[in-house]
Design a protein around this motif. Structure first.
Motif, short mmCIF file in Angstrom:
data_model
loop_
_atom_site.label_atom_id
_atom_site.label_comp_id
_atom_site.label_asym_id
_atom_site.label_seq_id
_atom_site.Cartn_x
_atom_site.Cartn_y
_atom_site.Cartn_z
N ASP A 285 0.85 -1.19 0.00
CA ASP A 285 0.00 0.00 0.00
C ASP A 285 0.89 1.24 0.00
OD1 ASP A 285 -2.11 -1.74 0.16
OD2 ASP A 285 -2.53 -1.35 2.27
N TRP A 286 0.49 2.24 -0.77
CA TRP A 286 1.30 3.45 -0.95
C TRP A 286 0.44 4.69 -0.80
CZ3 TRP A 286 6.51 3.03 -1.94
CH2 TRP A 286 6.96 1.75 -2.26
N HIS A 287 0.97 5.69 -0.11
CA HIS A 287 0.37 7.02 -0.12
C HIS A 287 0.83 7.66 -1.43
CE1 HIS A 287 -1.10 7.25 3.98
NE2 HIS A 287 0.01 6.61 4.35
N VAL A 288 -0.10 8.29 -2.12
CA VAL A 288 0.22 8.93 -3.40
C VAL A 288 -0.40 10.32 -3.40
CG1 VAL A 288 -0.05 8.81 -5.90
CG2 VAL A 288 0.27 6.71 -4.59
N THR B 164 4.25 2.96 9.10
CA THR B 164 4.81 3.94 10.03
C THR B 164 6.27 4.19 9.66
OG1 THR B 164 3.34 3.16 11.76
CG2 THR B 164 5.25 4.46 12.45
N GLY B 165 6.62 5.43 9.47
CA GLY B 165 7.97 5.80 9.07
C GLY B 165 8.18 5.79 7.56
N GLY B 166 7.17 5.39 6.80
CA GLY B 166 7.28 5.32 5.35
C GLY B 166 7.50 6.67 4.70
N GLU B 167 7.07 7.74 5.38
CA GLU B 167 7.24 9.08 4.80
C GLU B 167 8.72 9.42 4.58
OE1 GLU B 167 6.73 9.19 9.16
OE2 GLU B 167 5.40 8.53 7.59
N ASP B 168 9.62 8.73 5.27
CA ASP B 168 11.06 8.95 5.05
C ASP B 168 11.50 8.40 3.70
OD1 ASP B 168 11.26 10.14 7.53
OD2 ASP B 168 11.89 8.28 8.53
N GLU B 169 10.67 7.60 3.06
CA GLU B 169 10.97 7.00 1.75
C GLU B 169 10.22 7.72 0.62
OE1 GLU B 169 13.27 4.73 1.46
OE2 GLU B 169 13.51 4.62 3.63
N ARG B 170 9.78 8.94 0.87
CA ARG B 170 9.02 9.71 -0.12
C ARG B 170 9.86 9.97 -1.37
NH1 ARG B 170 6.83 13.26 3.30
NH2 ARG B 170 8.81 14.32 3.44
N ARG B 171 9.26 9.71 -2.54
CA ARG B 171 9.95 9.91 -3.82
C ARG B 171 9.02 10.57 -4.83
NH1 ARG B 171 13.21 8.72 -0.69
NH2 ARG B 171 14.84 7.17 -0.77
N HIS B 172 9.59 11.36 -5.72
CA HIS B 172 8.85 12.01 -6.80
C HIS B 172 9.00 11.16 -8.06
CE1 HIS B 172 8.20 16.01 -4.83
NE2 HIS B 172 9.09 15.45 -4.02
N TRP B 173 7.89 10.87 -8.73
CA TRP B 173 7.86 10.00 -9.90
C TRP B 173 7.16 10.67 -11.07
CZ3 TRP B 173 8.95 4.56 -9.99
CH2 TRP B 173 9.29 4.00 -8.76
N PRO C 167 3.80 18.30 -14.18
CA PRO C 167 2.95 17.52 -13.27
C PRO C 167 3.57 16.14 -13.03
CG PRO C 167 1.65 18.46 -15.06
CD PRO C 167 3.09 18.68 -15.40
N HIS C 168 3.49 15.64 -11.81
CA HIS C 168 4.03 14.33 -11.45
C HIS C 168 3.37 13.87 -10.17
CE1 HIS C 168 6.54 17.17 -9.18
NE2 HIS C 168 6.79 16.18 -8.33
N LEU C 169 3.90 12.88 -9.53
CA LEU C 169 3.33 12.44 -8.25
C LEU C 169 4.43 12.15 -7.25
CD1 LEU C 169 3.60 9.12 -7.89
CD2 LEU C 169 1.82 9.16 -9.61
N VAL C 170 4.04 12.13 -6.00
CA VAL C 170 4.93 11.81 -4.88
C VAL C 170 4.32 10.59 -4.21
CG1 VAL C 170 5.97 12.62 -2.74
CG2 VAL C 170 5.46 14.24 -4.56
N SER C 171 5.15 9.60 -3.89
CA SER C 171 4.64 8.41 -3.21
C SER C 171 5.56 8.02 -2.07
CB SER C 171 4.50 7.25 -4.19
OG SER C 171 5.77 6.79 -4.58
N TRP C 172 4.99 7.30 -1.11
CA TRP C 172 5.76 6.74 -0.01
C TRP C 172 4.98 5.57 0.56
CZ3 TRP C 172 3.32 11.36 -0.07
CH2 TRP C 172 2.36 11.62 0.90
N PRO C 173 5.68 4.59 1.13
CA PRO C 173 5.00 3.40 1.67
C PRO C 173 4.03 3.77 2.79
CG PRO C 173 7.38 3.07 1.56
CD PRO C 173 7.13 4.51 1.28
N ALA C 174 2.92 3.04 2.83
CA ALA C 174 1.88 3.31 3.83
C ALA C 174 2.14 2.51 5.10
CB ALA C 174 0.51 3.00 3.25
#
Length: 81
Positions: free
Chosen positions: A16-19, A54-63, A45-52
């Motif tokens: 699961d990913w926050h997008v 706890t602590g996944g926001e540290d893995e935020r990436r732009h795609w 325009p693009h998107l940012v995602s990170w694992p859903a």
């Protein structure tokens, strides 16, 4: 329906990913897409995602949007985030 700037949770085979969609007007920096290793220039325009998890926001990436949609098809040796 996706709303720019609003987080959504997407379920994928790799978890699961926050997008968050970013409009061209909201993109004021240059980032490097982990899917294609090319630049996402400011204003694109693009998107940012990170694992859903706890602590996944540290893995935020732009795609790039297309790279995000096709990331599970990549061969071995490439990270997914």
């Amino acid at each position: 329906m996706f709303v720019a700037g609003v987080d959504q949770v997407e379920e994928w085979p790799d978890g699961d990913w926050h997008v968050r969609r970013v409009t061209g007007a909201g993109a004021d920096k240059t980032y490097r897409c982990p899917g294609c290793d090319q630049e996402i220039r400011s204003g694109l325009p693009h998107l940012v995602s990170w694992p859903a998890w706890t602590g996944g926001e540290d893995e935020r990436r732009h795609w790039h949007t297309a790279c995000w949609r096709h990331r599970t098809r990549r061969g071995p040796g490439r990270t997914r985030y």
